[in-house]
Design a protein around this motif. Sequence first.
Motif, PDB file in Angstrom:
ATOM      1  N   GLN A 205       0.822  -1.200   0.000  1.00  0.00           N
ATOM      2  CA  GLN A 205       0.000   0.000   0.000  1.00  0.00           C
ATOM      3  C   GLN A 205       0.860   1.256   0.000  1.00  0.00           C
ATOM      4  O   GLN A 205       0.621   2.193  -0.775  1.00  0.00           O
ATOM      5  CB  GLN A 205      -0.932  -0.005   1.215  1.00  0.00           C
ATOM      6  N   GLN A 206       1.869   1.286   0.833  1.00  0.00           N
ATOM      7  CA  GLN A 206       2.706   2.482   0.949  1.00  0.00           C
ATOM      8  C   GLN A 206       3.607   2.672  -0.266  1.00  0.00           C
ATOM      9  O   GLN A 206       3.850   3.799  -0.700  1.00  0.00           O
ATOM     10  CB  GLN A 206       3.533   2.386   2.222  1.00  0.00           C
ATOM     11  N   ARG A 207       4.096   1.590  -0.833  1.00  0.00           N
ATOM     12  CA  ARG A 207       5.034   1.693  -1.956  1.00  0.00           C
ATOM     13  C   ARG A 207       4.323   2.052  -3.256  1.00  0.00           C
ATOM     14  O   ARG A 207       4.851   2.805  -4.079  1.00  0.00           O
ATOM     15  CB  ARG A 207       5.788   0.371  -2.105  1.00  0.00           C
ATOM     16  N   HIS A 208       3.119   1.501  -3.460  1.00  0.00           N
ATOM     17  CA  HIS A 208       2.430   1.674  -4.738  1.00  0.00           C
ATOM     18  C   HIS A 208       1.147   2.496  -4.636  1.00  0.00           C
ATOM     19  O   HIS A 208       0.543   2.802  -5.668  1.00  0.00           O
ATOM     20  CB  HIS A 208       2.097   0.302  -5.342  1.00  0.00           C
ATOM     21  N   GLY A 209       0.710   2.806  -3.430  1.00  0.00           N
ATOM     22  CA  GLY A 209      -0.545   3.525  -3.287  1.00  0.00           C
ATOM     23  C   GLY A 209      -1.754   2.690  -3.672  1.00  0.00           C
ATOM     24  O   GLY A 209      -2.831   3.233  -3.969  1.00  0.00           O
ATOM     25  N   VAL A 210      -1.592   1.377  -3.675  1.00  0.00           N
ATOM     26  CA  VAL A 210      -2.674   0.493  -4.100  1.00  0.00           C
ATOM     27  C   VAL A 210      -3.699   0.359  -2.979  1.00  0.00           C
ATOM     28  O   VAL A 210      -3.354   0.300  -1.790  1.00  0.00           O
ATOM     29  CB  VAL A 210      -2.103  -0.888  -4.503  1.00  0.00           C
ATOM     30  N   SER A 211      -4.975   0.340  -3.343  1.00  0.00           N
ATOM     31  CA  SER A 211      -6.042   0.256  -2.347  1.00  0.00           C
ATOM     32  C   SER A 211      -6.800  -1.064  -2.395  1.00  0.00           C
ATOM     33  O   SER A 211      -7.733  -1.276  -1.615  1.00  0.00           O
ATOM     34  CB  SER A 211      -7.037   1.414  -2.539  1.00  0.00           C
TER      35      SER A 211
END
Length: 258
Positions: A205-211
Amino acid sequence: MSFAAHTRPTPPQIVGILGGMGPAAGADFVRLFVQACTERMGALGIPVHDQAYPEHWLAQVPIPDRTAALNDTRPGAHQPADPLLQATGRLAALGARVVAIACNTAHAWHGLLQQRFPQLVVLHGVQEVASALARRQVRAVGLLATQGAYEAGLYQRELERQGTDCLLPEPHEREWLMEGIYDGVKAGNYPLARLRFEAVALALQQRHGVSTLIMGCTEIPLALAEHPGLPGVALVNPSVELAAALARHAYGCADALG
């Protein structure tokens, strides 16, 4: 012939579930399937009662480790193919017409099972997930899975076909996942499993901003699903999607999307 005989609903198809990978995940899949059947009956306007559920058989048989087998392709007793084929044959003999594989990594043998049992519909759970995400217009997902699933490209390939980017953990994070699966869930240490799974999920989540994250091993939802430690992250349980597909087939609604 009476009017009642003309209007009697067609009984649902007999279905089978390939479990034992591991046993807790197979048992949980049955729970998800029953829940999916209840929802399907509600959508079809079928009164919900015990006799309205489809006959379903769970084959909880010892299957050699799938990830280890993918890393060692030599023939032998360590390969899952023979027990998977034998269990599928038993399900077919019991009258099953549709079979679900309650293991993500075991889908590496899906083609073999479908080829050997052309009279059955062997559902492809990874394809069900990829299709469901495409319908929801999810364009990027993080993948929590086994090392075998990563190396076989099971999810990467199907998600790419649907136009969805698949974001993978770093090598050391994959080791955390394997520790959570084997030393955590399979060993009954759920706090350890949750700690490892959450760490990888947060890193993605933090590295790619994936939700959106796919819990691409049946052990992962047993420790991670519906846990409040991941705010803002939608967790996709492939077993839920596969159970819904199996219910649709059981009630003759294989083409339905809902």
